[in-house]
Design an enzyme around this catalytic site. Structure first.
Site, PDB file in Angstrom:
ATOM      1  N   SER A  77      51.277  50.656  23.840  1.00  0.00           N
ATOM      2  CA  SER A  77      52.425  51.495  23.510  1.00  0.00           C
ATOM      3  C   SER A  77      52.587  51.673  22.002  1.00  0.00           C
ATOM      4  O   SER A  77      51.985  50.967  21.191  1.00  0.00           O
ATOM      5  CB  SER A  77      53.720  50.903  24.081  1.00  0.00           C
ATOM      6  OG  SER A  77      54.287  49.955  23.197  1.00  0.00           O
ATOM      7  N   VAL A  78      53.468  52.596  21.641  1.00  0.00           N
ATOM      8  CA  VAL A  78      53.806  52.862  20.246  1.00  0.00           C
ATOM      9  C   VAL A  78      54.427  51.637  19.581  1.00  0.00           C
ATOM     10  O   VAL A  78      54.375  51.488  18.351  1.00  0.00           O
ATOM     11  CB  VAL A  78      54.772  54.072  20.157  1.00  0.00           C
ATOM     12  CG1 VAL A  78      56.119  53.750  20.792  1.00  0.00           C
ATOM     13  CG2 VAL A  78      54.958  54.545  18.718  1.00  0.00           C
ATOM     14  N   LYS A  79      55.005  50.729  20.367  1.00  0.00           N
ATOM     15  CA  LYS A  79      55.708  49.576  19.813  1.00  0.00           C
ATOM     16  C   LYS A  79      54.767  48.579  19.143  1.00  0.00           C
ATOM     17  O   LYS A  79      55.221  47.688  18.411  1.00  0.00           O
ATOM     18  CB  LYS A  79      56.521  48.887  20.904  1.00  0.00           C
ATOM     19  CG  LYS A  79      57.698  49.716  21.414  1.00  0.00           C
ATOM     20  CD  LYS A  79      58.728  49.962  20.320  1.00  0.00           C
ATOM     21  CE  LYS A  79      59.959  50.654  20.861  1.00  0.00           C
ATOM     22  NZ  LYS A  79      60.982  50.865  19.822  1.00  0.00           N
ATOM     23  N   ASP A  80      53.466  48.711  19.361  1.00  0.00           N
ATOM     24  CA  ASP A  80      52.519  47.844  18.646  1.00  0.00           C
ATOM     25  C   ASP A  80      52.679  48.007  17.134  1.00  0.00           C
ATOM     26  O   ASP A  80      52.535  47.049  16.377  1.00  0.00           O
ATOM     27  CB  ASP A  80      51.081  48.195  19.030  1.00  0.00           C
ATOM     28  CG  ASP A  80      50.688  47.665  20.397  1.00  0.00           C
ATOM     29  OD1 ASP A  80      51.584  47.233  21.155  1.00  0.00           O
ATOM     30  OD2 ASP A  80      49.487  47.704  20.713  1.00  0.00           O
ATOM     31  N   ALA A  83      55.819  46.181  16.009  1.00  0.00           N
ATOM     32  CA  ALA A  83      55.591  44.744  16.146  1.00  0.00           C
ATOM     33  C   ALA A  83      54.779  44.204  14.974  1.00  0.00           C
ATOM     34  O   ALA A  83      55.114  43.172  14.383  1.00  0.00           O
ATOM     35  CB  ALA A  83      54.868  44.454  17.461  1.00  0.00           C
TER      36      ALA A  83
END
Length: 382
Positions: A77-80, A83
Site C-alpha cells: 500500500s501507499v502507507k509504506d 511508515a
C-alpha cells in the site's frame, strides 16, 4: 578449417543475438531496470511505482487518467512511504536507537508498512488498534512481528482512544529503557508523513508525466498523501496543477473545503477504510487552502468502480482506490477533454475480498443493486 568456420558461425550468432537483444520489445523495461539497479534492504524498494493509464475511463472522458500503483509497494500500500518516513524522522531526531521500539495507533495499512520497515531496520513494533477490526488484520500484524493490542473503539477525544493509548505506551517504554528509545510515530499529526510525499511521490508523478499533469486528486485519512503531493505539484508547476480532495460519506472534509473552512458535525459512515476524517490533521492543515475543490463520492459509485476496474482494466483494487478513481473521472469531466489527471491506487482488494465480492455483505450495506448486471459475475462469495 572446419573448427575456425564453426567458431566464426558462433561469433556471428552471438553478435546477432546481442543485436536483437538491443532491439527487444522490452527496451523500456531494460531502461527502467538499469535506472533502478539494486536496492539496499526492503526499504529501498519502497516507492518508484508505475503510473497506469486507465484506458476505458480515459477514452470515456477524452482525458488521460493515470493511477499511481501504490499497491506495488513491498507492504502492499501507499502507507509504506509514510511508515518509512516517520521511522526515519525518529532516527534523525535521535529518538530511536538500535533495538528501540516504535509504537503506533493504526487500524490498517500503516501498521503493516511499519511492521515491514521495523523488521528491516531492527526495531520492535507495538500496535494499538480498535477491536472492531478483523482478526485477519491482527493475525497479519502479529505474523509480521508486531505486538498487537486491540482496544475498545472510542472517539478521538476520549483518552482511551487507541491513538492515546499508543502514545502512553511509548512514553512508558521510554522511561523504562531510555538507552534504546521508544517513539509514538503519530501518523495523523507527524508531518514526516507529508514529507514522504513531497520528497518521493510528488517528484515521481512529475517525472513520469514529464511535467504534463493538469490535476491531482485523492482521498485522505491522515492527510499526508494529499497534502504532500499537492505541495510538491503546486510548487514545481508554479501553481498551475489543480488539486482536489476526494471524500467518502461520514467525513467532514468535503464540507470543510467546499464551505471555505466550516467544520461541520461528522455523520454517516462509509464502506471505505482508513479514509475520511472528523478533523483537519496537522499533515493536511498546511495545504488545505491550496486545494481547488472537493468531491463527495458515494459508496454506490465506489463499489461499482471496484467492479469496473477489475472488469475493464484487470485491476483488483480496494474501495479507497476505487473511490480515488471515481474522483479522477469526475475531475476529468469537470476539466473537459485533453487533460491529464493523476490519482493514487492505494492498495489492492486482497485484504477486503471477503466483503467487496460477497453477496451477503453487499446486501447488508444496501449496495447489491449498485453492481451493474454485466458485472454480477464477480460476486463469487456467498
Amino acid at each position: 578449417m572446419a573448427s575456425a568456420l564453426r567458431t566464426s558461425v558462433r561469433r556471428f550468432a552471438t553478435t546477432a543475438i546481442r543485436a536483437a537483444a538491443a532491439e527487444t520489445p522490452n527496451a523500456y523495461g531494460v531502461r527502467v531496470s538499469k535506472a533502478q539497479g539494486s536496492v539496499d534492504q526492503l526499504v529501498g524498494a519502497i516507492g518508484n511505482t508505475p503510473l497506469i493509464r486507465l484506458k476505458t475511463l480515459s477514452e470515456e472522458t477524452g482525458c488521460n487518467i493515470l493511477g499511481k500503483s501504490e499497491f506495488q509497494n513491498p507492504g502492499g500500500s501507499v502507507k509504506d512511504r509514510a511508515a518509512l518516513y516517520v521511522v526515519k524522522d525518529a532516527e534523525e531526531r535521535g529518538l530511536l536507537k538500535p533495538g528501540g521500539t516504535v509504537v503506533e495507533g493504526t487500524a490498517g495499512n500503516t501498521g503493516i508498512g511499519l511492521a515491514h520497515v521495523c523488521r528491516s531496520r531492527g526495531y520492535r513494533l507495538v500496535i494499538y488498534m480498535p477491536n472492531t477490526q478483523s482478526q485477519g488484520k491482527v493475525d497479519l500484524l502479529r505474523l509480521l512481528g508486531a505486538e498487537v493490542y486491540p482496544v475498545a473503539a472510542v472517539a478521538w477525544e476520549n483518552p482511551e482512544n487507541y491513538n492515546w493509548q499508543a502514545k502512553r505506551h511509548a512514553e512508558r517504554l521510554l522511561k523504562e529503557d531510555p538507552e534504546h528509545g521508544a517513539v509514538w510515530t503519530n501518523q495523523f499529526d507527524n508531518t514526516a508523513n507529508r514529507r514522504a510525499h513531497i520528497e518521493t511521490t510528488g517528484p515521481e508523478i512529475w517525472a513520469q508525466t514529464e511535467g504534463k499533469v493538469d490535476a491531482f486528486t485523492c482521498s485522505t485519512g491522515t492527510g499526508g498523501t494529499l497534502a504532500g503531493i499537492t505541495r510538491y505539484l503546486k510548487d514545481v508547476s508554479n501553481g498551475s496543477v489543480k488539486s482536489f480532495l476526494a471524500d467518502p460519506p461520514g467525513s467532514v472534509l468535503y464540507s470543510y473545503v467546499s464551505s471555505g473552512g466550516e467544520l461541520k458535525e461528522r455523520s454517516g459512515s462509509s464502506i471505505t477504510e482508513g479514509i475520511g476524517q472528523g478533523r483537519v490533521t496537522d499533515n493536511l492543515k498546511q495545504e488545505v487552502k491550496e486545494l481547488d475543490g472537493a468531491f463527495s463520492i458515494s459508496d454506490e459509485k465506489t463499489i461499482e468502480m471496484v467492479y469496473r476496474c477489475l472488469d475493464e482494466e484487470g485491476l483488483y483494487l480496494g474501495a479507497s482506490s476505487a473511490l480515488n478513481v471515481v474522483a479522477a473521472k469526475e475531475v476529468a469531466e469537470k476539466l473537459g477533454p485533453n487533460h491529464t489527471v493523476v490519482t493514487v491506487l492505494c492498495d489492492g482488494a486482497y485484504r477486503y475480498a471477503d466483503r467487496l465480492f460477497s453477496d451477503k455483505w453487499l446486501k447488508s450495506k444496501n449496495l447489491r443493486d449498485a453492481i451493474p448486471k454485466r458485472l454480477e459475475k464477480y460476486i463469487v462469495l456467498p
